[in-house]
Design a protein around this motif. Structure first.
Motif, PDB file in Angstrom:
ATOM      1  N   ASP A 259      -3.519  21.237  33.679  1.00 42.85           N
ATOM      2  CA  ASP A 259      -4.459  20.630  34.585  1.00 42.85           C
ATOM      3  C   ASP A 259      -3.732  19.277  35.331  1.00 42.85           C
ATOM      4  O   ASP A 259      -3.575  18.539  34.843  1.00 42.85           O
ATOM      5  CB  ASP A 259      -5.849  20.124  33.794  1.00 42.85           C
ATOM      6  N   ARG A 260      -3.224  19.898  36.456  1.00 41.36           N
ATOM      7  CA  ARG A 260      -2.358  18.959  37.223  1.00 41.36           C
ATOM      8  C   ARG A 260      -2.693  18.965  38.713  1.00 41.36           C
ATOM      9  O   ARG A 260      -3.043  19.824  39.088  1.00 41.36           O
ATOM     10  CB  ARG A 260      -0.691  19.356  36.881  1.00 41.36           C
ATOM     11  N   ASP A 261      -2.138  17.844  39.288  1.00 41.46           N
ATOM     12  CA  ASP A 261      -2.201  17.761  40.680  1.00 41.46           C
ATOM     13  C   ASP A 261      -0.962  18.493  41.551  1.00 41.46           C
ATOM     14  O   ASP A 261       0.063  18.407  40.709  1.00 41.46           O
ATOM     15  CB  ASP A 261      -2.567  16.204  41.122  1.00 41.46           C
ATOM     16  N   VAL A 262      -1.162  19.221  42.444  1.00 41.55           N
ATOM     17  CA  VAL A 262      -0.042  19.969  42.850  1.00 41.55           C
ATOM     18  C   VAL A 262       1.016  19.355  43.284  1.00 41.55           C
ATOM     19  O   VAL A 262       2.182  19.795  43.053  1.00 41.55           O
ATOM     20  CB  VAL A 262      -0.729  21.019  43.947  1.00 41.55           C
ATOM     21  N   ALA A 263       0.998  18.168  43.988  1.00 39.63           N
ATOM     22  CA  ALA A 263       2.136  17.471  44.446  1.00 39.63           C
ATOM     23  C   ALA A 263       3.024  17.149  43.411  1.00 39.63           C
ATOM     24  O   ALA A 263       4.103  17.190  43.612  1.00 39.63           O
ATOM     25  CB  ALA A 263       1.493  16.234  45.298  1.00 39.63           C
ATOM     26  N   GLY A 264       2.354  16.326  42.168  1.00 37.73           N
ATOM     27  CA  GLY A 264       3.194  16.331  40.991  1.00 37.73           C
ATOM     28  C   GLY A 264       3.734  17.221  40.480  1.00 37.73           C
ATOM     29  O   GLY A 264       4.951  17.257  40.128  1.00 37.73           O
ATOM     30  N   LEU A 265       3.299  18.645  40.379  1.00 35.47           N
ATOM     31  CA  LEU A 265       3.578  19.706  39.795  1.00 35.47           C
ATOM     32  C   LEU A 265       5.075  19.997  40.531  1.00 35.47           C
ATOM     33  O   LEU A 265       5.972  20.505  39.862  1.00 35.47           O
ATOM     34  CB  LEU A 265       2.654  20.708  39.868  1.00 35.47           C
ATOM     35  N   ILE A 266       4.978  20.198  42.003  1.00 34.02           N
ATOM     36  CA  ILE A 266       5.780  20.607  42.449  1.00 34.02           C
ATOM     37  C   ILE A 266       7.131  19.823  42.581  1.00 34.02           C
ATOM     38  O   ILE A 266       8.362  19.963  42.458  1.00 34.02           O
ATOM     39  CB  ILE A 266       5.378  21.039  44.095  1.00 34.02           C
ATOM     40  N   ALA A 267       6.829  18.470  42.665  1.00 34.51           N
ATOM     41  CA  ALA A 267       7.928  17.490  42.641  1.00 34.51           C
ATOM     42  C   ALA A 267       8.553  17.748  41.330  1.00 34.51           C
ATOM     43  O   ALA A 267       9.728  17.545  41.198  1.00 34.51           O
ATOM     44  CB  ALA A 267       7.168  15.985  42.664  1.00 34.51           C
ATOM     45  N   ALA A 268       7.810  17.934  39.974  1.00 33.96           N
ATOM     46  CA  ALA A 268       8.425  18.025  38.812  1.00 33.96           C
ATOM     47  C   ALA A 268       9.172  19.070  38.635  1.00 33.96           C
ATOM     48  O   ALA A 268      10.318  19.231  38.001  1.00 33.96           O
ATOM     49  CB  ALA A 268       7.262  18.044  37.782  1.00 33.96           C
ATOM     50  N   ALA A 269       8.699  20.227  39.357  1.00 37.14           N
ATOM     51  CA  ALA A 269       9.461  21.505  39.263  1.00 37.14           C
ATOM     52  C   ALA A 269      10.771  21.233  40.239  1.00 37.14           C
ATOM     53  O   ALA A 269      11.717  22.112  39.922  1.00 37.14           O
ATOM     54  CB  ALA A 269       8.719  22.788  39.857  1.00 37.14           C
ATOM     55  N   SER A 270      10.746  20.635  41.209  1.00 37.07           N
ATOM     56  CA  SER A 270      11.889  20.488  42.348  1.00 37.07           C
ATOM     57  C   SER A 270      12.791  19.504  41.502  1.00 37.07           C
ATOM     58  O   SER A 270      13.957  19.368  42.206  1.00 37.07           O
ATOM     59  CB  SER A 270      11.366  20.173  43.548  1.00 37.07           C
ATOM     60  N   ASP A 271      12.402  18.790  40.667  1.00 34.80           N
ATOM     61  CA  ASP A 271      13.057  17.495  40.232  1.00 34.80           C
ATOM     62  C   ASP A 271      14.707  17.622  40.255  1.00 34.80           C
ATOM     63  O   ASP A 271      15.051  18.450  39.288  1.00 34.80           O
ATOM     64  CB  ASP A 271      12.648  16.981  39.042  1.00 34.80           C
ATOM     65  N   GLY A 272      15.371  16.775  40.829  1.00 37.36           N
ATOM     66  CA  GLY A 272      16.991  16.759  41.002  1.00 37.36           C
ATOM     67  C   GLY A 272      17.496  17.968  41.235  1.00 37.36           C
ATOM     68  O   GLY A 272      18.908  18.030  41.132  1.00 37.36           O
ATOM     69  N   ARG A 273      16.819  18.817  41.774  1.00 36.50           N
ATOM     70  CA  ARG A 273      17.593  20.185  42.316  1.00 36.50           C
ATOM     71  C   ARG A 273      17.836  20.261  43.648  1.00 36.50           C
ATOM     72  O   ARG A 273      17.451  19.605  44.556  1.00 36.50           O
ATOM     73  CB  ARG A 273      16.853  21.577  41.682  1.00 36.50           C
ATOM     74  N   VAL A 274      18.990  20.685  43.988  1.00 38.27           N
ATOM     75  CA  VAL A 274      19.682  20.781  45.173  1.00 38.27           C
ATOM     76  C   VAL A 274      19.811  22.343  45.812  1.00 38.27           C
ATOM     77  O   VAL A 274      20.210  23.135  44.826  1.00 38.27           O
ATOM     78  CB  VAL A 274      20.817  20.151  44.997  1.00 38.27           C
ATOM     79  N   THR A 275      19.566  22.634  47.060  1.00 32.77           N
ATOM     80  CA  THR A 275      19.637  24.060  47.487  1.00 32.77           C
ATOM     81  C   THR A 275      21.172  23.754  48.255  1.00 32.77           C
ATOM     82  O   THR A 275      21.197  22.857  49.029  1.00 32.77           O
ATOM     83  CB  THR A 275      18.429  24.193  48.364  1.00 32.77           C
ATOM     84  N   LEU A 276      21.781  24.835  47.903  1.00 32.10           N
ATOM     85  CA  LEU A 276      23.247  25.048  48.632  1.00 32.10           C
ATOM     86  C   LEU A 276      23.086  26.407  49.367  1.00 32.10           C
ATOM     87  O   LEU A 276      22.917  27.190  48.825  1.00 32.10           O
ATOM     88  CB  LEU A 276      24.215  24.703  47.591  1.00 32.10           C
ATOM     89  N   ARG A 277      23.667  26.258  50.618  1.00 26.00           N
ATOM     90  CA  ARG A 277      24.003  27.534  51.282  1.00 26.00           C
ATOM     91  C   ARG A 277      25.353  27.547  51.686  1.00 26.00           C
ATOM     92  O   ARG A 277      26.153  26.524  52.230  1.00 26.00           O
ATOM     93  CB  ARG A 277      23.236  27.395  52.630  1.00 26.00           C
ATOM     94  N   THR A 278      26.191  28.703  51.163  1.00 26.78           N
ATOM     95  CA  THR A 278      27.635  28.723  51.393  1.00 26.78           C
ATOM     96  C   THR A 278      27.790  30.277  51.383  1.00 26.78           C
ATOM     97  O   THR A 278      27.150  31.108  50.974  1.00 26.78           O
ATOM     98  CB  THR A 278      28.145  28.109  50.114  1.00 26.78           C
ATOM     99  N   THR A 279      28.840  30.470  52.051  1.00 28.19           N
ATOM    100  CA  THR A 279      29.313  31.887  52.388  1.00 28.19           C
ATOM    101  C   THR A 279      30.331  32.225  51.181  1.00 28.19           C
ATOM    102  O   THR A 279      30.586  33.410  50.610  1.00 28.19           O
ATOM    103  CB  THR A 279      30.164  31.900  53.595  1.00 28.19           C
ATOM    104  N   ALA A 280      31.043  31.133  50.437  1.00 26.16           N
ATOM    105  CA  ALA A 280      31.865  31.137  49.224  1.00 26.16           C
ATOM    106  C   ALA A 280      31.370  30.697  48.059  1.00 26.16           C
ATOM    107  O   ALA A 280      31.401  29.770  47.366  1.00 26.16           O
ATOM    108  CB  ALA A 280      32.950  30.279  49.452  1.00 26.16           C
ATOM    109  N   ARG A 281      30.257  31.845  47.595  1.00 19.28           N
ATOM    110  CA  ARG A 281      29.397  31.642  46.567  1.00 19.28           C
ATOM    111  C   ARG A 281      30.294  31.519  45.175  1.00 19.28           C
ATOM    112  O   ARG A 281      29.997  30.521  44.381  1.00 19.28           O
ATOM    113  CB  ARG A 281      28.267  32.914  46.488  1.00 19.28           C
TER     114      ARG A 281
END
Lengths: 301, 491
Positions: free
Chosen positions: A211-233
């Motif tokens: 039973d959570r508020d969505v903004a917090g939930l998404i923040a928690a799930a996103s927490d500290g993660r970084v998305t990286l786009r690269t051709t040299a995976r």
């Protein structure tokens, strides 16, 4: 307005099946509350109990502090779309709304108003038996809106709707909540509630799992993660792993990095001479947040 | 309750099938009745052509039998007649079991006694004090009124002004006044004797009821005859005699001065089934129309269960108690209105059709005619409520329709088609909702008439409103049970 729905310790058995097992939550006004969980989690039963159709074996469901069964003109307090298929096929949509309106002492003008609200004017005088599932959903929503109630319950309103219809309902739900109403929307597909639900109740096996508020939930799930786009995976993964990060492949040229802040990621890549196009903070989808939440309870996946 | 009623009425009128079903019920009720009426032809071929005998009408407007042997004098004003009946004997032709002999005997409703009657016309007003074959001494007047008066052999009838006082005595000295009736103006006063036919009912070999009515006569012996205030000579008349009747039925009087012996055959009573066709024959279509009524009544609620619509209904009325009563009021009102139209068309037009086909119609008062018409509509309406209630209890159309038909129509058909013995038929019409069909019976069964008062011939064991009340009770009980279960059950 400002009416809440309080569901408290509901228990219900149908024969040998335990449908509800201490279901407890509150639906607050001004926000769309998503009610999610797999089929059989008890979402429909909970809603039926709120509007007095089923009696709980234990617990209570109160609307604005009182039991639904005691309400005098209930449709002016709670509007519910529970089963869009529940129509007399020989009756026109307008007449269907008309008998509902008459039962609440509401006049025909409001009927035509809600028909306009859901965009059913062209079909309102046709027999409901010939309606598509999408049109039935709209008629069901019109019925729920009839009494202009402060509380709205929608059970799987996205079923059978085309993308245009889904967009329309999302807009409607947002505007209803923005008007200060308490809106509870059930769904078994998280994606449908994306960008709509401000609050989430996750049900499984007849009880509330989260039973959570969505903004917090998404923040928690996103927490500290970084998305990286690269051709040299491959190179990037090697370099980041050396720097102590956990790397997940999320696309042909995208990676998700956790355990390493954005700046450190950039530094590590630069040091290793790995080319990259884009580094940004990761924003989790609702679906991901849901997965995160329910990872431990395999039972209801 | 008003919003609920309005809501249920909107529901009803917006489903074409239910409106159509109600119209079908009207058409069947009126149409089948009229077809039956058009097919009822009576023929009385005789020497004078196809002329049916007139049925006498009593002072109360009923069809009556008025056939008796009468030994009388004129009574211009006040007067009295006193006699002692010293003997009652008679003849019964071909009684059971062998039906092969003419035997001495007196039937229970053979009557001998004294009478003051307006005149010799059949159906005119009268009062009589009499000794009967098996029902003791009685006072009767104007065909329908009947009072038991012990077993005294002395009879007296006195007129003072226009009041007729009937009295009986065991010994000719101490008199007991039994009745007081009115008959003004010139009249006739005298002795009478009459004996109705001997009735038996049997089961036919192909089912059905076979009734038999065998000729009888009675001979009364009168002594200690005292007449006051009479004028003119003693005269004998065989009132209502038909030419060419069997000799046993011909009345006669023998006067020895101190003793008079009078023989007669016939009856002075309401006419029973001989009084002409009953008006409810034009409403035979009600049983067929009832099927449509039952289907509509059941579907009005089971359709909601079938479609899941009951959820919407109950969410809109979470108190639930008023839902089924509101439905019942709507379906009853629609059915009553339709039934009223059907019956109000079928009865007058059907009667005209029957009269055109030479049928005598047993006359009834306007009030009775209205009761039969309105009662038929009410019976249809109450049955619709019963059907609705059973529909709500079963939540299945087929089961509810079949059960209602078994409860209402089947007993009625079994009882009136005389496929079962009369006592069983009567119990069916007392205990099942079919009792309500009694509301259609226009001619009551009189206890003083030995008649075929059995369901197969249109006689119901309960009075009209009593029978109707039984049906209402069933409907009310079923509705109450349905309301309670609706409140208890999950939708």
């Amino acid at each position: 307005m400002d009416v809440t729905v309080e569901v408290n310790g509901l228990r219900k058995r149908f024969g040998a099946t335990r449908a509800l097992d201490d279901m407890t939550f509150t639906v607050r006004p001004g926000v769309v509350t998503g009610f999610v969980g797999p089929n059989g989690a008890g979402k429909s039963t909970t809603m039926r109990i709120v509007v007095g159709l089923d009696r709980p074996d234990a617990g209570s469901a109160l609307v604005g502090g009182v039991a639904y069964r005691t309400l005098k003109r209930p449709l002016t307090h709670v509007g519910a779309l529970l089963d869009a298929a529940a129509l007399q096929p020989g009756r026109t949509a307008r007449n269907h709304l008309l008998w509902l309106a008459h039962s609440q002492g509401i006049g025909a003008r409001r009927v035509d108003e809600v028909i306009g609200l859901v965009g059913l004017e062209p079909a309102a005088r046709r027999r409901a038996g010939g309606y598509s599932l999408g049109m039935r959903q709209r008629l069901g929503i019109a019925a729920a809106l009839l009494g202009d109630p402060p509380v709205l319950l929608f059970d799987e309103p996205f079923n059978g709707l085309d993308p245009e219809g889904i967009g329309w309902i999302r807009g409607l739900l947002r505007s209803l909540a923005a008007g200060g109403r308490a809106v509870l929307v059930s769904s078994h597909l998280m994606g449908e509630l994306q960008d709509v639900a401000g609050h989430l109740i996750v049900a499984g096996r007849g009880r509330v799992v989260a039973d959570r508020d969505v903004a917090g939930l998404i923040a928690a799930a996103s927490d500290g993660r970084v998305t990286l786009r690269t051709t040299a995976r491959e190179d990037a993964m090697e370099a980041l792993a050396r720097a102590g990060a956990t790397v997940t492949v999320t696309g042909s040229d995208t990676l998700t990095v956790s355990g390493l802040p954005g700046a450190a990621t950039v530094a590590a890549l630069t040091a290793a001479g790995v080319p990259f196009a884009e580094v940004g903070a990761h924003r989790a989808t609702l679906e991901e947040a849901y997965m995160e939440l329910t990872r431990e309870s395999v039972e209801f996946r | 309750m008003i919003p609920l009623l309005r809501s249920e009425w909107t529901k009803f009128r917006t489903v074409r099938g239910w409106i159509a079903g109600s119209i079908v019920a009207i058409l069947l009720t009126a149409g089948v009745g009229l077809l039956g009426a058009a097919g009822t032809v009576r023929s009385c071929e005789g020497p004078q052509g196809n002329v049916c005998p007139e049925i006498p009408i009593g002072p109360g407007g009923q069809a009556v039998s008025d056939r008796f042997s009468f030994y009388h004098r004129a009574l211009p004003g006040d007067g009295a007649i006193t006699v002692k009946v010293t003997g009652v004997s008679g003849v019964i032709t071909y009684p059971p079991p062998g039906h092969d002999q003419i035997v001495p005997g007196v039937v229970p409703w053979a009557k001998v006694g004294v009478m003051v009657k307006r005149d010799l016309t059949q159906g005119s007003a009268y009062t009589a004090v009499m000794v009967t074959g098996d029902h003791g001494t009685r006072v009767q007047d104007d065909f329908v009124n009947d009072l038991a008066a012990g077993r005294d052999p002395w009879l007296r009838l006195t007129r003072t002004g226009d009041v007729l006082t009937g009295a009986t005595s065991p010994d000719g000295t101490s008199w007991r006044t039994v009745s007081s009736t009115r008959l003004a103006g010139p009249a006739v006063i005298g002795l009478f004797a009459t004996s109705p036919c001997d009735v038996t009912l049997g089961q036919g070999s192909l089912g059905g009821v076979v009734g038999a009515c065998r000729l009888t006569n009675v001979t009364g012996k009168f002594e200690h005859i005292g007449v006051e205030g009479a004028a003119g000579p003693w005269t004998h008349d065989d009132v209502g005699a038909e030419p060419g009747a069997p000799s046993l039925s011909v009345g006669s009087a023998r006067d020895w001065g101190s003793t008079i012996q009078l023989t007669g055959s016939g009856d002075i009573a309401p006419a029973g089934i001989d009084g002409g066709a009953v008006i409810e024959r034009t409403l035979s279509g009600a049983t067929i129309g009832l099927i449509a009524v039952i289907v509509v009544g059941v579907l009005f609620v089971t359709a909601e269960y079938r479609r899941g619509l009951i959820g919407a209904t109950l969410a809109a009325s979470p108190g639930r108690t008023g839902v089924l009563p509101a439905k019942a009021v709507v379906v009853a009102a629609v059915t009553f209105a339709g039934g009223l139209v059907a019956a109000a068309v079928a009865v007058p037009i059907g009667l005209r059709l029957m009269r055109d086909r030479n049928n005598a119609i047993a006359p009834v008062t306007t009030l009775t005619e209205v009761r039969v018409i309105v009662g038929t509509a009410a019976l249809l309406a109450v049955t619709a409520v019963l059907a609705l209630a059973l529909g709500a209890l079963f939540r299945r159309s087929a089961a509810a329709v079949i059960t209602t038909i078994m409860l209402v129509l089947l007993p009625q058909l079994l009882a009136t088609a005389s496929v079962i013995p009369a006592p069983a038929a009567e119990w069916l019409l007392r205990l099942t909702p079919a009792a309500g069909f009694a509301i259609q019976q226009s001619i009551p069964a009189y206890p003083q008439v030995e008649d075929y008062s059995i369901p197969a011939l249109g006689y119901y064991p309960l009075p009209p409103w009593g029978g109707f009340a039984v049906t209402c009770l069933y409907a009310a009980a079923a509705l109450a049970a349905a309301v309670v279960t609706l409140r208890r059950r999950d939708a």
